[in-house]
Design an enzyme around this catalytic site. Structure first.
Site, PDB file in Angstrom:
ATOM      1  N   HIS A 290     -28.971  13.903   7.230  1.00  0.00           N
ATOM      2  CA  HIS A 290     -29.082  13.434   5.848  1.00  0.00           C
ATOM      3  C   HIS A 290     -30.509  13.116   5.424  1.00  0.00           C
ATOM      4  O   HIS A 290     -30.762  12.893   4.244  1.00  0.00           O
ATOM      5  CB  HIS A 290     -28.075  12.323   5.585  1.00  0.00           C
ATOM      6  CG  HIS A 290     -26.690  12.861   5.750  1.00  0.00           C
ATOM      7  ND1 HIS A 290     -26.205  13.882   4.948  1.00  0.00           N
ATOM      8  CD2 HIS A 290     -25.725  12.619   6.670  1.00  0.00           C
ATOM      9  CE1 HIS A 290     -24.986  14.209   5.357  1.00  0.00           C
ATOM     10  NE2 HIS A 290     -24.682  13.463   6.396  1.00  0.00           N
TER      11      HIS A 290
ATOM     12  N   GLU B 283     -24.936  20.584  16.578  1.00  0.00           N
ATOM     13  CA  GLU B 283     -23.535  20.659  16.140  1.00  0.00           C
ATOM     14  C   GLU B 283     -23.343  21.997  15.455  1.00  0.00           C
ATOM     15  O   GLU B 283     -24.154  22.390  14.594  1.00  0.00           O
ATOM     16  CB  GLU B 283     -23.224  19.535  15.162  1.00  0.00           C
ATOM     17  CG  GLU B 283     -23.136  18.184  15.831  1.00  0.00           C
ATOM     18  CD  GLU B 283     -22.864  17.081  14.829  1.00  0.00           C
ATOM     19  OE1 GLU B 283     -22.666  17.373  13.630  1.00  0.00           O
ATOM     20  OE2 GLU B 283     -22.877  15.931  15.248  1.00  0.00           O
TER      21      GLU B 283
ATOM     22  N   ARG C 214     -26.588  23.395   4.002  1.00  0.00           N
ATOM     23  CA  ARG C 214     -26.757  22.389   2.938  1.00  0.00           C
ATOM     24  C   ARG C 214     -27.733  21.280   3.334  1.00  0.00           C
ATOM     25  O   ARG C 214     -28.274  20.604   2.483  1.00  0.00           O
ATOM     26  CB  ARG C 214     -25.421  21.794   2.522  1.00  0.00           C
ATOM     27  CG  ARG C 214     -24.814  20.907   3.565  1.00  0.00           C
ATOM     28  CD  ARG C 214     -23.554  20.255   3.063  1.00  0.00           C
ATOM     29  NE  ARG C 214     -22.446  21.193   3.016  1.00  0.00           N
ATOM     30  CZ  ARG C 214     -21.175  20.805   3.025  1.00  0.00           C
ATOM     31  NH1 ARG C 214     -20.877  19.522   3.049  1.00  0.00           N
ATOM     32  NH2 ARG C 214     -20.204  21.680   2.997  1.00  0.00           N
TER      33      ARG C 214
ATOM     34  N   ARG D 145     -25.136  23.827   9.354  1.00  0.00           N
ATOM     35  CA  ARG D 145     -23.891  24.274   8.725  1.00  0.00           C
ATOM     36  C   ARG D 145     -24.046  25.702   8.225  1.00  0.00           C
ATOM     37  O   ARG D 145     -25.152  26.156   7.933  1.00  0.00           O
ATOM     38  CB  ARG D 145     -23.533  23.365   7.541  1.00  0.00           C
ATOM     39  CG  ARG D 145     -23.104  21.964   7.959  1.00  0.00           C
ATOM     40  CD  ARG D 145     -22.611  21.193   6.762  1.00  0.00           C
ATOM     41  NE  ARG D 145     -21.259  21.568   6.418  1.00  0.00           N
ATOM     42  CZ  ARG D 145     -20.171  20.842   6.703  1.00  0.00           C
ATOM     43  NH1 ARG D 145     -20.283  19.678   7.288  1.00  0.00           N
ATOM     44  NH2 ARG D 145     -18.983  21.252   6.375  1.00  0.00           N
TER      45      ARG D 145
ATOM     46  N   ASN E  58     -28.326  11.258  14.422  1.00  0.00           N
ATOM     47  CA  ASN E  58     -28.102  12.467  13.620  1.00  0.00           C
ATOM     48  C   ASN E  58     -29.014  12.409  12.382  1.00  0.00           C
ATOM     49  O   ASN E  58     -28.960  11.435  11.620  1.00  0.00           O
ATOM     50  CB  ASN E  58     -26.620  12.512  13.219  1.00  0.00           C
ATOM     51  CG  ASN E  58     -26.282  13.741  12.402  1.00  0.00           C
ATOM     52  OD1 ASN E  58     -27.001  14.091  11.474  1.00  0.00           O
ATOM     53  ND2 ASN E  58     -25.187  14.391  12.720  1.00  0.00           N
TER      54      ASN E  58
ATOM     55  N   GLU F 167     -16.177  14.776  22.186  1.00  0.00           N
ATOM     56  CA  GLU F 167     -16.636  13.707  21.288  1.00  0.00           C
ATOM     57  C   GLU F 167     -15.446  13.317  20.425  1.00  0.00           C
ATOM     58  O   GLU F 167     -14.852  14.155  19.738  1.00  0.00           O
ATOM     59  CB  GLU F 167     -17.812  14.184  20.432  1.00  0.00           C
ATOM     60  CG  GLU F 167     -18.291  13.068  19.500  1.00  0.00           C
ATOM     61  CD  GLU F 167     -19.633  13.349  18.840  1.00  0.00           C
ATOM     62  OE1 GLU F 167     -20.481  14.024  19.441  1.00  0.00           O
ATOM     63  OE2 GLU F 167     -19.806  12.872  17.693  1.00  0.00           O
TER      64      GLU F 167
ATOM     65  N   HIS G  43     -26.709  19.158  12.640  1.00  0.00           N
ATOM     66  CA  HIS G  43     -25.609  20.088  12.360  1.00  0.00           C
ATOM     67  C   HIS G  43     -26.135  21.203  11.460  1.00  0.00           C
ATOM     68  O   HIS G  43     -26.455  20.967  10.295  1.00  0.00           O
ATOM     69  CB  HIS G  43     -24.474  19.312  11.668  1.00  0.00           C
ATOM     70  CG  HIS G  43     -23.245  20.118  11.414  1.00  0.00           C
ATOM     71  ND1 HIS G  43     -22.118  19.569  10.843  1.00  0.00           N
ATOM     72  CD2 HIS G  43     -22.942  21.416  11.654  1.00  0.00           C
ATOM     73  CE1 HIS G  43     -21.181  20.499  10.737  1.00  0.00           C
ATOM     74  NE2 HIS G  43     -21.666  21.636  11.209  1.00  0.00           N
TER      75      HIS G  43
ATOM     76  N   THR H 113     -17.696  16.514   8.037  1.00  0.00           N
ATOM     77  CA  THR H 113     -16.716  17.067   8.972  1.00  0.00           C
ATOM     78  C   THR H 113     -15.427  16.250   8.919  1.00  0.00           C
ATOM     79  O   THR H 113     -15.389  15.115   9.362  1.00  0.00           O
ATOM     80  CB  THR H 113     -17.304  17.057  10.405  1.00  0.00           C
ATOM     81  OG1 THR H 113     -18.628  17.557  10.341  1.00  0.00           O
ATOM     82  CG2 THR H 113     -16.478  17.889  11.335  1.00  0.00           C
TER      83      THR H 113
ATOM     84  N   HIS I  82     -18.987   9.588  14.091  1.00  0.00           N
ATOM     85  CA  HIS I  82     -18.607   9.816  12.697  1.00  0.00           C
ATOM     86  C   HIS I  82     -18.273   8.501  12.001  1.00  0.00           C
ATOM     87  O   HIS I  82     -17.353   7.795  12.391  1.00  0.00           O
ATOM     88  CB  HIS I  82     -17.443  10.793  12.507  1.00  0.00           C
ATOM     89  CG  HIS I  82     -17.563  11.533  11.205  1.00  0.00           C
ATOM     90  ND1 HIS I  82     -17.229  10.961  10.006  1.00  0.00           N
ATOM     91  CD2 HIS I  82     -18.040  12.755  10.913  1.00  0.00           C
ATOM     92  CE1 HIS I  82     -17.474  11.826   9.034  1.00  0.00           C
ATOM     93  NE2 HIS I  82     -17.982  12.919   9.553  1.00  0.00           N
TER      94      HIS I  82
HETATM   95  N1  PXP Z   1     -20.618  13.491  15.455  1.00  0.00           N
HETATM   96  C1  PXP Z   1     -20.216  14.643  14.870  1.00  0.00           C
HETATM   97  C2  PXP Z   1     -19.573  15.675  15.718  1.00  0.00           C
HETATM   98  C3  PXP Z   1     -20.430  14.884  13.503  1.00  0.00           C
HETATM   99  O1  PXP Z   1     -20.009  16.033  12.950  1.00  0.00           O
HETATM  100  C4  PXP Z   1     -21.108  13.912  12.748  1.00  0.00           C
HETATM  101  C5  PXP Z   1     -21.407  14.166  11.297  1.00  0.00           C
HETATM  102  O2  PXP Z   1     -22.214  15.271  11.168  1.00  0.00           O
HETATM  103  C6  PXP Z   1     -21.535  12.742  13.385  1.00  0.00           C
HETATM  104  C7  PXP Z   1     -21.252  12.539  14.732  1.00  0.00           C
HETATM  105  C8  PXP Z   1     -22.286  11.671  12.666  1.00  0.00           C
HETATM  106  O3  PXP Z   1     -21.506  11.123  11.662  1.00  0.00           O
HETATM  107  P1  PXP Z   1     -22.173  10.126  10.612  1.00  0.00           P
HETATM  108  O4  PXP Z   1     -23.246  10.881   9.912  1.00  0.00           O
HETATM  109  O5  PXP Z   1     -21.039   9.742   9.740  1.00  0.00           O
HETATM  110  O6  PXP Z   1     -22.735   8.977  11.407  1.00  0.00           O
END
Ligand code: PXP
Length: 249
Positions: A19, A79, A58, A54, A16, A160, A52, A110, A200
């Site tokens: 960030h 996402e 952001r 959003r 992901n 998931e 994601h 999330t 997550h």
């Molecule tokens: N899976 C989903 C569905 C999420 O919403 C997120 C966060 O955007 C992640 C995985 C990844 O989480 P993290 O950034 O905490 O590793």
């Protein structure tokens, strides 16, 4: 330790990159570019990229999604909240996969899973339209039996599991209980014929017990990898995560 055999498919790693965009947006410019990070992640062994988009944009922007679709040779997992705007965007870009997540404006990330059980009537047409467009749909849910049953009745092929509470719990009985809950949910997913993913909050310290759950097929990991990249570089962080996943399997 269980051996990887033909009946144990390799656990996929979805990276992901949200960030990377968070850091870029802190200054409003173009650096660091999440698309460049996605290409690096692919080179380091990521099996897919997750982003994601959003409602408040952001981190990832509409332009990022368009550029990712053009640049990636590995699958993109979008996402998205269950809104008409996000449905339009998904149907326009047709990413490999879409993961429907709950979204609250004021949350930092999330928080909690989607209420697949309570939101059945709202979610059903969305799942159907995404599937009809050839997009693999997953629902981001808590490891609760009624949420898995609801996902199955909605016709989503993938769920998931939200690993946030497990990853945040201090080492001890509560963390063990939450791991047991993830294991049970993954086993239930298999019985229901649902492909099971998890994500997550996963870091080097928490990945192995999750990766060792036999029915989980994919982990989506972002924030920890982007943070670790500050110290060791993005590719090195991803390669280490991959190693830990392989060791656990
Ligand atoms: N899976 C989903 C569905 C999420 O919403 C997120 C966060 O955007 C992640 C995985 C990844 O989480 P993290 O950034 O905490 O590793």
């Amino acid at each position: 330790m269980e051996k990887v055999t033909k009946s144990t498919p390799r656990l996929r790693l979805g990276v992901n990159i949200d960030h990377v965009a968070t850091v870029r947006n802190a200054r409003g410019g173009i650096h660091p570019d999440p698309v460049r990070a996605a290409l690096q992640a692919a080179a380091a062994g990521a099996d897919g990229i997750t982003a994601h988009l959003r409602e408040d944009r952001r981190h990832i922007t509409d332009d990022d999604i368009a550029r990712l679709m053009g640049a990636l040779s590995i699958p993109l997992n979008l996402e998205m909240a269950a809104t008409p705007e996000m449905l339009d965007i998904a149907l326009r870009h047709k990413p490999h996969a879409a993961c429907i997540v709950p979204e609250k404006r004021a949350e930092r990330t999330t928080e909690g899973g989607l209420d697949a059980a309570g939101g059945h009537n709202h979610l059903a047409p969305m799942v159907r339209q995404l599937k009809d467009a050839g997009i693999r749909v997953s629902l981001f849910i808590e490891a609760e039996k009624r949420q898995l049953d609801a996902a199955e009745s909605l016709g989503a092929p993938v769920i998931e599991l939200h690993t946030g509470s497990y990853c945040e719990a201090p080492v001890g009985p509560e963390r063990d209980r939450l791991l047991g809950r993830l294991r049970e949910a993954a086993a239930q997913a298999e019985r229901l014929g649902l492909e099971c993913h998890a994500g997550h909050g996963i870091g080097f310290d928490t990945v192995k017990p999750i990766a060792a759950i036999p029915n989980i097929r994919e982990l989506n990991i972002g924030h920890f990898l982007v943070g670790e990249a500050i110290f060791v570089g993005f590719e090195a962080a991803i390669r280490r995560m991959r190693e830990l996943m392989d060791e656990a399997q």
